[in-house]
Design a protein around this motif. Structure first.
Motif, PDB file in Angstrom:
ATOM      1  N   ALA A   1     -40.976 -68.197  26.993  1.00 31.99           N
ATOM      2  CA  ALA A   1     -41.390 -68.087  28.324  1.00 31.99           C
ATOM      3  C   ALA A   1     -41.314 -69.398  29.127  1.00 31.99           C
ATOM      4  O   ALA A   1     -40.766 -69.563  30.132  1.00 31.99           O
ATOM      5  CB  ALA A   1     -42.709 -67.687  28.578  1.00 31.99           C
ATOM      6  N   LYS A   2     -41.852 -70.319  28.610  1.00 27.33           N
ATOM      7  CA  LYS A   2     -41.630 -71.719  29.242  1.00 27.33           C
ATOM      8  C   LYS A   2     -40.084 -72.093  29.272  1.00 27.33           C
ATOM      9  O   LYS A   2     -39.847 -72.874  30.244  1.00 27.33           O
ATOM     10  CB  LYS A   2     -42.659 -72.815  28.221  1.00 27.33           C
ATOM     11  CG  LYS A   2     -42.730 -74.144  28.974  1.00 27.33           C
ATOM     12  CD  LYS A   2     -43.484 -75.337  28.095  1.00 27.33           C
ATOM     13  CE  LYS A   2     -44.733 -74.858  28.032  1.00 27.33           C
ATOM     14  NZ  LYS A   2     -45.754 -75.062  29.050  1.00 27.33           N
ATOM     15  N   LEU A   3     -39.518 -72.066  28.178  1.00 28.76           N
ATOM     16  CA  LEU A   3     -38.346 -72.537  28.305  1.00 28.76           C
ATOM     17  C   LEU A   3     -37.323 -71.720  29.542  1.00 28.76           C
ATOM     18  O   LEU A   3     -36.381 -72.148  30.156  1.00 28.76           O
ATOM     19  CB  LEU A   3     -37.439 -72.617  26.897  1.00 28.76           C
ATOM     20  CG  LEU A   3     -38.155 -73.393  25.761  1.00 28.76           C
ATOM     21  CD1 LEU A   3     -37.393 -73.572  24.728  1.00 28.76           C
ATOM     22  CD2 LEU A   3     -38.297 -74.971  26.600  1.00 28.76           C
ATOM     23  N   PHE A   4     -37.602 -70.521  29.288  1.00 27.74           N
ATOM     24  CA  PHE A   4     -37.109 -69.467  30.316  1.00 27.74           C
ATOM     25  C   PHE A   4     -37.063 -69.996  31.694  1.00 27.74           C
ATOM     26  O   PHE A   4     -36.292 -69.888  32.632  1.00 27.74           O
ATOM     27  CB  PHE A   4     -37.396 -68.175  30.129  1.00 27.74           C
ATOM     28  CG  PHE A   4     -36.630 -66.997  31.155  1.00 27.74           C
ATOM     29  CD1 PHE A   4     -35.381 -66.800  30.978  1.00 27.74           C
ATOM     30  CD2 PHE A   4     -37.409 -66.651  32.009  1.00 27.74           C
ATOM     31  CE1 PHE A   4     -34.616 -66.154  31.900  1.00 27.74           C
ATOM     32  CE2 PHE A   4     -36.871 -65.686  33.082  1.00 27.74           C
ATOM     33  CZ  PHE A   4     -35.535 -65.395  33.105  1.00 27.74           C
ATOM     34  N   GLY A   5     -38.653 -70.380  31.881  1.00 26.72           N
ATOM     35  CA  GLY A   5     -38.925 -70.899  33.385  1.00 26.72           C
ATOM     36  C   GLY A   5     -38.169 -72.120  33.619  1.00 26.72           C
ATOM     37  O   GLY A   5     -37.671 -72.338  34.633  1.00 26.72           O
ATOM     38  N   VAL A   6     -37.845 -73.099  32.623  1.00 30.20           N
ATOM     39  CA  VAL A   6     -36.997 -74.345  32.808  1.00 30.20           C
ATOM     40  C   VAL A   6     -35.641 -73.922  33.070  1.00 30.20           C
ATOM     41  O   VAL A   6     -35.159 -74.307  34.360  1.00 30.20           O
ATOM     42  CB  VAL A   6     -36.895 -75.400  31.622  1.00 30.20           C
ATOM     43  CG1 VAL A   6     -36.020 -76.077  31.842  1.00 30.20           C
ATOM     44  CG2 VAL A   6     -38.483 -75.710  31.442  1.00 30.20           C
ATOM     45  N   CYS A   7     -35.182 -72.988  32.601  1.00 35.13           N
ATOM     46  CA  CYS A   7     -33.674 -72.538  32.879  1.00 35.13           C
ATOM     47  C   CYS A   7     -33.598 -71.645  34.262  1.00 35.13           C
ATOM     48  O   CYS A   7     -32.653 -72.038  35.006  1.00 35.13           O
ATOM     49  CB  CYS A   7     -33.171 -71.524  31.853  1.00 35.13           C
ATOM     50  SG  CYS A   7     -33.090 -72.394  30.180  1.00 35.13           S
ATOM     51  N   LEU A   8     -34.566 -70.966  34.599  1.00 36.03           N
ATOM     52  CA  LEU A   8     -34.619 -70.142  35.645  1.00 36.03           C
ATOM     53  C   LEU A   8     -34.717 -70.926  36.908  1.00 36.03           C
ATOM     54  O   LEU A   8     -34.045 -70.936  37.854  1.00 36.03           O
ATOM     55  CB  LEU A   8     -35.543 -69.095  35.638  1.00 36.03           C
ATOM     56  CG  LEU A   8     -35.545 -68.262  36.876  1.00 36.03           C
ATOM     57  CD1 LEU A   8     -34.353 -67.544  36.803  1.00 36.03           C
ATOM     58  CD2 LEU A   8     -37.016 -67.189  36.600  1.00 36.03           C
ATOM     59  N   ARG A   9     -35.425 -72.239  36.849  1.00 39.96           N
ATOM     60  CA  ARG A   9     -35.930 -73.056  37.916  1.00 39.96           C
ATOM     61  C   ARG A   9     -34.494 -73.839  38.289  1.00 39.96           C
ATOM     62  O   ARG A   9     -34.270 -74.103  39.287  1.00 39.96           O
ATOM     63  CB  ARG A   9     -36.970 -74.059  37.481  1.00 39.96           C
ATOM     64  CG  ARG A   9     -37.499 -74.755  38.707  1.00 39.96           C
ATOM     65  CD  ARG A   9     -38.661 -75.758  38.517  1.00 39.96           C
ATOM     66  NE  ARG A   9     -38.478 -76.401  37.097  1.00 39.96           N
ATOM     67  CZ  ARG A   9     -39.488 -76.054  36.118  1.00 39.96           C
ATOM     68  NH1 ARG A   9     -40.259 -74.787  36.163  1.00 39.96           N
ATOM     69  NH2 ARG A   9     -39.427 -76.629  35.124  1.00 39.96           N
ATOM     70  N   ILE A  10     -33.935 -74.369  37.291  1.00 42.93           N
ATOM     71  CA  ILE A  10     -32.473 -74.909  37.502  1.00 42.93           C
ATOM     72  C   ILE A  10     -31.459 -74.074  37.964  1.00 42.93           C
ATOM     73  O   ILE A  10     -30.703 -74.262  38.958  1.00 42.93           O
ATOM     74  CB  ILE A  10     -31.881 -75.758  36.274  1.00 42.93           C
ATOM     75  CG1 ILE A  10     -33.221 -76.851  35.721  1.00 42.93           C
ATOM     76  CG2 ILE A  10     -30.615 -76.333  36.253  1.00 42.93           C
ATOM     77  CD1 ILE A  10     -32.898 -77.271  34.501  1.00 42.93           C
ATOM     78  N   LEU A  11     -31.113 -72.834  37.402  1.00 42.13           N
ATOM     79  CA  LEU A  11     -29.914 -71.952  37.667  1.00 42.13           C
ATOM     80  C   LEU A  11     -30.450 -70.872  38.802  1.00 42.13           C
ATOM     81  O   LEU A  11     -29.393 -70.768  39.327  1.00 42.13           O
ATOM     82  CB  LEU A  11     -29.659 -71.119  36.392  1.00 42.13           C
ATOM     83  CG  LEU A  11     -29.011 -72.271  35.388  1.00 42.13           C
ATOM     84  CD1 LEU A  11     -29.083 -71.422  34.125  1.00 42.13           C
ATOM     85  CD2 LEU A  11     -27.932 -72.485  35.663  1.00 42.13           C
TER      86      LEU A  11
END
Length: 190
Positions: A38-48
């Motif tokens: 969940a946390k890493l998906f948030g990182v990816c989504l925020r950038i992309l």
């Protein structure tokens, strides 16, 4: 917003699971995924800023973790920081690979959030013949009702915001505006 630090017990557990991944333990990889996806998906989504791309990058992140878990060093970084760095780097790589056309599309999407510099609703009304009548009727209202109506309908403020500013309960602000609108409608209908 950077990932929050994990309590030591969770941090130690995650570090142990990463060490198990480095030894080829597939169940440990599943645990790492469950604890951090969940946390890493948030990182990816925020950038992309694209859910499908973020999901693809997240998969790449865990493939990388599978292959490079042996490089994790608990003395140099917390497990979540190490994982978030991988996610961030993969997302940035994907963003670059998507090229300038993707960046232009994102810029166009972001343009919707830019403030409109055209005159606001009140300024436009003042330019019309009805403005004088509306202004006259607004001036007949009690001061608190007038300022609340102007703030809500011409200033774009919420009732809650107006109530907080006036130091009154939300219900009182709603009633003040409702009574003011009834008086305003009556005045404009004359």
């Amino acid at each position: 917003m950077p990932p929050r630090s994990m309590p030591n017990t969770s941090r130690d557990h995650l570090a142990r699971r990463l060490n198990a991944v480095a030894e080829g333990d597939r169940e440990a990889l599943r645990d790492v995924y469950d604890l951090t996806s969940a946390k890493l998906f948030g990182v990816c989504l925020r950038i992309l800023n694209d859910r499908v791309e973020a999901e693809d990058v997240l998969q790449d992140v865990y493939v990388t973790v599978w292959h490079k878990a042996g490089r994790f060093d608990a003395e140099r970084a917390s497990p979540i920081t190490w994982l978030a760095t991988i996610a961030r780097n993969r997302a940035i790589d994907r963003l670059r690979a998507l090229g300038p056309a993707r960046a232009v599309a994102r810029d166009l999407d972001a343009a919707e959030a830019v403030a409109d510099e055209t005159p606001d609703a009140l300024a436009q009304l003042e330019a019309s013949d009805e403005a004088a009548r509306l202004k006259s009727c607004l001036e007949e209202l009690e001061g608190r009702a007038r300022s609340a109506i102007l703030g809500a309908f011409f200033g774009g403020r919420t009732y809650d915001d107006l109530a907080c500013e006036a130091g009154v309960p939300l219900g009182t602000m709603k009633s003040t505006i409702r009574r003011g609108l009834i008086r305003l409608k009556g005045c404009l209908g004359e």
